[in-house]
Design a protein around this motif. Structure first.
Motif, PDB file in Angstrom:
ATOM      1  N   ARG A 135      14.766  17.239 -17.953  1.00 27.50           N
ATOM      2  CA  ARG A 135      14.123  18.194 -17.291  1.00 27.50           C
ATOM      3  C   ARG A 135      14.454  18.060 -15.642  1.00 27.50           C
ATOM      4  N   ARG A 136      14.188  16.976 -15.168  1.00 30.83           N
ATOM      5  CA  ARG A 136      14.865  16.788 -13.733  1.00 30.83           C
ATOM      6  C   ARG A 136      16.149  16.847 -13.632  1.00 30.83           C
ATOM      7  N   ARG A 137      16.900  16.313 -14.324  1.00 30.45           N
ATOM      8  CA  ARG A 137      18.402  16.463 -14.246  1.00 30.45           C
ATOM      9  C   ARG A 137      18.687  18.144 -14.351  1.00 30.45           C
TER      10      ARG A 137
ATOM     11  N   ASP B  72      16.968  20.602 -13.359  1.00 28.30           N
ATOM     12  CA  ASP B  72      16.406  21.268 -12.411  1.00 28.30           C
ATOM     13  C   ASP B  72      17.088  21.340 -11.157  1.00 28.30           C
ATOM     14  N   TRP B  73      17.904  19.985 -11.001  1.00 26.36           N
ATOM     15  CA  TRP B  73      18.659  19.478  -9.961  1.00 26.36           C
ATOM     16  C   TRP B  73      20.004  20.150 -10.113  1.00 26.36           C
TER      17      TRP B  73
END
Length: 243
Positions: A220-222, A224-225
């Protein structure tokens, strides 16, 4: 002058020397033809796909089948190529197959004892996935470098990115964005959203460990990045460098 008998004795040695010179030259010529043909011909599978299928059968998993369907870049959502570039190789339109800046950063990162990071480009990954095998050896790295040079010399950037989008693994036995879109969301690659494209790119470090459809905190974080990076790079047009 030597006798006839002496000349006959010398012939086997000359034959071996011709073989020692001729075989590498033939292999080099074959690799050049191989890459030149694939600029125009869409491969039905890659070496990594074939080896993955053989591995499954070797383990007695006779039901396992590689899922792959070729999809031209023009039939993919615009968010797909820029997501791949943002995630894997942000200098893709600028380098000639080897990103020395990324390699230096990876070496520095690894030297500080942090989690190992690679510095391979999309071109290098295409060379490895399409023609070679997984693993670490000097032979494979040497062949990867040779095929990378050929790919960059004989293919436009658009073809390299198209090939990568079709041979990359996005799930266990699922290769290419079209097969992934069908398997994960029951849609064609042309209908992928920016978020879905980013999630596919986000699992590339380890597609058999991470899931694009049930993303954990890392994916999820990746993802978004990746979407932020795609916007900062200039959007879909950047991925193809104006081609």
């Amino acid at each position: 002058m030597g006798t006839v008998a002496e000349e006959r004795k010398a012939r086997p040695g000359r034959r071996w020397r011709r073989w020692l010179w001729g075989l590498p030259c033939a292999l080099l010529a074959f690799s050049v033809v191989q890459v030149a043909v694939l600029r125009f011909v869409d491969p039905p599978f890659s070496s990594v796909m074939a080896l993955r299928q053989a591995e499954a059968w070797g383990q007695g998993d006779w039901r396992f089948r590689i899922r792959h369907q070729w999809c031209g870049l023009e039939r993919m959502a615009d968010s797909v190529p820029i997501s791949l570039v943002a995630a894997e190789d942000q200098r893709f339109p600028l380098h000639n197959g080897f990103d020395l800046q990324a390699i230096e950063q990876a070496l520095d990162h690894n030297a500080r004892g942090k989690r190992l990071r690679g510095g391979s480009t999309i071109s290098q990954q295409v060379a490895k996935n399409l023609f070679l095998w997984q693993g670490r050896s000097w032979l494979r790295k040497g062949l990867e470098a040779w095929y990378t040079v050929l790919i960059e010399a004989l293919w436009p950037k658009r073809r390299i990115l198209e090939m990568y989008a079709n041979v990359a693994e996005f799930g266990d036995g699922i290769y290419g964005v079209q097969a992934a879109a069908q398997a994960f969301w029951n849609k064609d690659a042309a209908r992928l959203s920016a978020d879905e494209s980013a999630r596919l790119a986000a699992v590339l470090p380890s597609p058999r460990r991470y899931s694009a459809t049930a993303p954990g905190p890392f994916v999820r974080r990746r993802a978004d990045w990746i979407q932020r990076q795609a916007r900062q790079l200039g959007g879909p047009g950047y991925a193809l460098g104006g081609q």
